[in-house]
Design an enzyme around this catalytic site. Structure first.
Site, PDB file in Angstrom:
ATOM      1  N   CYS A 386      -6.828   7.943   7.056  1.00  0.00           N
ATOM      2  CA  CYS A 386      -7.870   6.624   6.624  1.00  0.00           C
ATOM      3  C   CYS A 386      -6.971   5.495   6.227  1.00  0.00           C
ATOM      4  O   CYS A 386      -6.431   5.080   7.391  1.00  0.00           O
ATOM      5  CB  CYS A 386      -8.810   6.907   5.501  1.00  0.00           C
ATOM      6  SG  CYS A 386     -10.075   5.811   5.524  1.00  0.00           S
ATOM      7  N   HIS A 515     -11.735  11.495   7.408  1.00  0.00           N
ATOM      8  CA  HIS A 515     -10.870  12.277   6.499  1.00  0.00           C
ATOM      9  C   HIS A 515     -11.070  13.783   7.071  1.00  0.00           C
ATOM     10  O   HIS A 515     -12.223  14.426   6.492  1.00  0.00           O
ATOM     11  CB  HIS A 515     -11.534  12.219   5.101  1.00  0.00           C
ATOM     12  CG  HIS A 515     -11.198  10.640   4.333  1.00  0.00           C
ATOM     13  ND1 HIS A 515     -10.037  10.754   3.808  1.00  0.00           N
ATOM     14  CD2 HIS A 515     -11.891   9.710   4.101  1.00  0.00           C
ATOM     15  CE1 HIS A 515      -9.890   9.492   3.141  1.00  0.00           C
ATOM     16  NE2 HIS A 515     -10.905   8.802   3.498  1.00  0.00           N
ATOM     17  N   GLU A 517     -10.035  16.327   6.135  1.00  0.00           N
ATOM     18  CA  GLU A 517      -9.832  17.468   5.082  1.00  0.00           C
ATOM     19  C   GLU A 517     -11.284  17.928   4.567  1.00  0.00           C
ATOM     20  O   GLU A 517     -11.312  19.089   4.098  1.00  0.00           O
ATOM     21  CB  GLU A 517      -9.010  16.874   4.003  1.00  0.00           C
ATOM     22  CG  GLU A 517      -9.410  15.525   3.402  1.00  0.00           C
ATOM     23  CD  GLU A 517      -8.677  14.197   4.078  1.00  0.00           C
ATOM     24  OE1 GLU A 517      -8.198  14.440   5.181  1.00  0.00           O
ATOM     25  OE2 GLU A 517      -8.765  13.220   3.650  1.00  0.00           O
TER      26      GLU A 517
HETATM   27  N1  GLN Z   1      -9.054   1.065   1.910  1.00  0.00           N
HETATM   28  C1  GLN Z   1      -9.195   1.438   2.985  1.00  0.00           C
HETATM   29  C2  GLN Z   1     -10.608   1.155   3.442  1.00  0.00           C
HETATM   30  O1  GLN Z   1     -11.530   0.848   2.757  1.00  0.00           O
HETATM   31  C3  GLN Z   1      -9.060   2.981   3.258  1.00  0.00           C
HETATM   32  C4  GLN Z   1     -10.040   3.686   2.523  1.00  0.00           C
HETATM   33  C5  GLN Z   1      -9.675   5.283   2.500  1.00  0.00           C
HETATM   34  O2  GLN Z   1      -8.496   5.484   2.839  1.00  0.00           O
HETATM   35  N2  GLN Z   1     -10.633   6.146   2.293  1.00  0.00           N
HETATM   36  O3  GLN Z   1     -11.074   0.779   4.727  1.00  0.00           O
END
Ligand code: GLN
Length: 543
Positions: A386, A515, A517
């Site tokens: 992410c 994600h 995970e």
């Molecule tokens: N801050 C980033 C976004 O909002 C990544 C978010 C995250 O890593 N879950 O897109």
């Protein structure tokens, strides 16, 4: 109607109530019952999405996009199934429903009162969750410890349910027995008080899960039996162990499953524990290490457990490492240290693989970008999750495509090269401060490009993965990136959003907008983590 097991905490928090709940659910599932698990969080926050992970632990995201407590992740990992949004509630969400119903004249002119209307809404939600799962048994974890104000209305709901169906409700108290160093003896008194506190709410535990650093001896079992009013065989010894996936096996050694079924007057069906037991036995024998570094910012914040903030990432690394017969050694690497002293980047060579996990805001960002650059140039296997993927894109833009000061608009809204930008529908959320539960959340499809590392890992064209973000890769730059060798290996077909990037001439350099995970399971590691660890094992030797 489903049977219910309420799991409450006594003495103190953080002694493994979530894992106990998951393990109880799992041993009952292994006997062929349909089981689901519900988490009740006493916070006034409507969901966990607005809570800081360094204080509350990871925000876990379900398939259907609920931002919930990390324990829901444990339920999924122990039960090997997806848990729906109905299985998580907070004080805030319960009150919100009651207040909305009142505003719609749903109470038809009656006074709306904390009691009974709040507990009744809790009961309605529990019933909805167990019906949706078609559960024979619903295990409900009540957050916090008995005796505090915060969870009293949830205990009241449980009391009412017990009053209505006494044979279908069981209470389990997960307690802690300290061994004060100056005495050197295990003390049962705090647990006795916890049971009294529970009694004061009208509840009597049927079981005590006695957490301690060592197993419970017979004299202490007897003491608890006598003073807590619980048959000796229902006092379950639960000593500390290193490996949480062993807990169901330990509970079974204490015959917890049999006892629960006895109380419910249910006949044990088949017991299918073979695969799990074999997995536990196999992992116990693993000795060879694999060294993985996680570069994050949550390190200088004070006293908290980092392992909780990144629990799904850590578990996913473990699942993958065990799959290859390795014992993971995970180290926390402070991104901010690389900003102050770039020479420290060299320490990254001591690891076989580096992860840059999800995150928000500007702290530590330049350090993470430097760490990513170091992994790219030094061919260290890298997995970006992410924010980690977004920052890998920024790094590529700056250092490969010569886009000076390229950035994500989350950190620098006026950058000349906004290579990561906010999704259009998110602009209004940010402007109007509609920030709770409004990110791109939950499962979305992703189409993989054949011939890429990602495709090789999944061996499928269409996959689905869970998201939690507001920003995305700016498609205006995609062509420029691809010309310079960045491979876009996964795209969301509905909206043409870049979901996975990777590099060709690198042992393993993959970044995911989602994600992965959240979907890794002990017996079924996530394909990308699996391939990341494989690359880490084969490409680099630890120093
Ligand atoms: N801050 C980033 C976004 O909002 C990544 C978010 C995250 O890593 N879950 O897109």
């Amino acid at each position: 109607m489903s049977k219910y097991i309420f799991v409450c905490g006594g003495v103190m928090s953080g002694v493994g109530k979530g894992v106990a709940t998951s393990s109880i659910a799992q041993i009952l599932k292994s006997r062929g019952f349909r089981v689901t698990a519900v988490k009740i969080d006493p916070y006034v926050n409507v969901d966990a999405g607005t809570m800081n992970p360094t204080e509350h632990g990871e925000v876990f995201v379900t398939e259907d996009g609920m931002e919930c407590d990390q324990d829901v992740g444990n339920y999924e990992r122990f039960l090997s199934e997806n848990i729906p949004r109905e299985n998580y509630m907070t004080t805030g969400s319960v009150y919100q429903t009651v207040i909305e119903r009142e505003r719609n004249l749903g109470y038809e002119g009656n006074q709306v009162q904390v009691v009974p209307h709040i507990p009744l809404e809790v009961i309605r939600r529990l019933d909805r969750a167990s019906r949706k799962a078609k559960a024979d048994i619903t295990v409900v974890e009540i957050g916090g410890t008995v005796g505090e104000y915060e969870n009293i209305l949830f205990l009241e709901a449980a009391r009412i349910m017990h009053l209505q169906n006494p044979n279908d409700i069981i209470f389990v108290l997960v307690s802690y027995l300290p061994i004060p160093s100056m005495i050197g003896e295990m003390k049962t008194k705090p647990t006795q008080h916890a049971v009294r506190a529970m009694n004061a709410t009208g509840l009597q535990p049927n079981f005590i899960i006695a957490r301690s650093s060592v197993p419970l001896d017979t004299p202490r079992k007897r003491k608890l039996m006598l003073y807590c009013n619980i048959p000796e065989k229902n006092i379950i010894s639960a000593p500390d162990i290193k490996f949480i996936y062993e807990i169901p096996t330990n509970f079974e050694k204490e015959r917890l499953g049999d006892r629960i079924l006895e109380l419910f007057d249910l006949k044990s069906k088949r017991r299918d524990f073979g695969a799990w037991d074999r997995f536990v036995t196999r992992v116990r024998k693993i000795r060879k290490p694999i060294k993985i570094g996680i570069v994050g910012k949550y390190f200088g914040t004070g006293a908290f457990t980092l392992a909780d903030s990144y629990i799904s990432v850590i578990e996913a690394v473990k699942h993958a490492a065990w799959h290859w017969g390795r014992m993971p050694e995970i180290s926390w690497l402070d991104a901010e240290a690389y900003e102050k002293n770039p020479r420290r980047l060299k320490e990254l060579t001591a690891y076989q693989g580096i992860i840059v996990p999800g995150g928000f805001g500007s702290r530590g960002v330049e350090g993470k970008i430097r760490a990513i650059e170091f992994c790219r140039k030094n061919r260290i296997p890298f997995l970006g999750l992410c924010y980690g993927m977004q920052l890998a894109t920024v790094e590529f833009a700056r250092n490969v495509c010569q886009m000076k000061n390229a950035h994500t608009t989350e950190v620098n809204p006026s950058t000349k090269y906004p290579v990561i930008h906010v999704m259009p529908e998110q602009l209004v959320n940010i402007r109007e401060k509609r920030l709770g539960g409004s990110m791109r959340l939950g499962a979305y499809t992703c189409e993989l490009k054949r011939g890429t590392k990602s495709y090789e890992a999944y061996r499928a064209r269409l996959i689905s993965e869970r998201h939690r973000h507001r920003y995305e890769l700016n498609n205006d730059y995609r062509e420029a990136f691809e010309k310079k060798g960045l491979v876009v290996s996964g795209v969301n077909p509905e909206r043409n959003l870049v979901e996975i990037i990777e590099l060709k001439d690198h042992p393993f350099f993959v970044g995911t907008q989602f994600h992965p995970e959240f979907k890794s399971r002990p017996l079924n590691p996530h394909p990308l983590y699996r391939e990341f660890v494989k690359a880490a094992i084969s490409k680099r030797k630890p120093r």
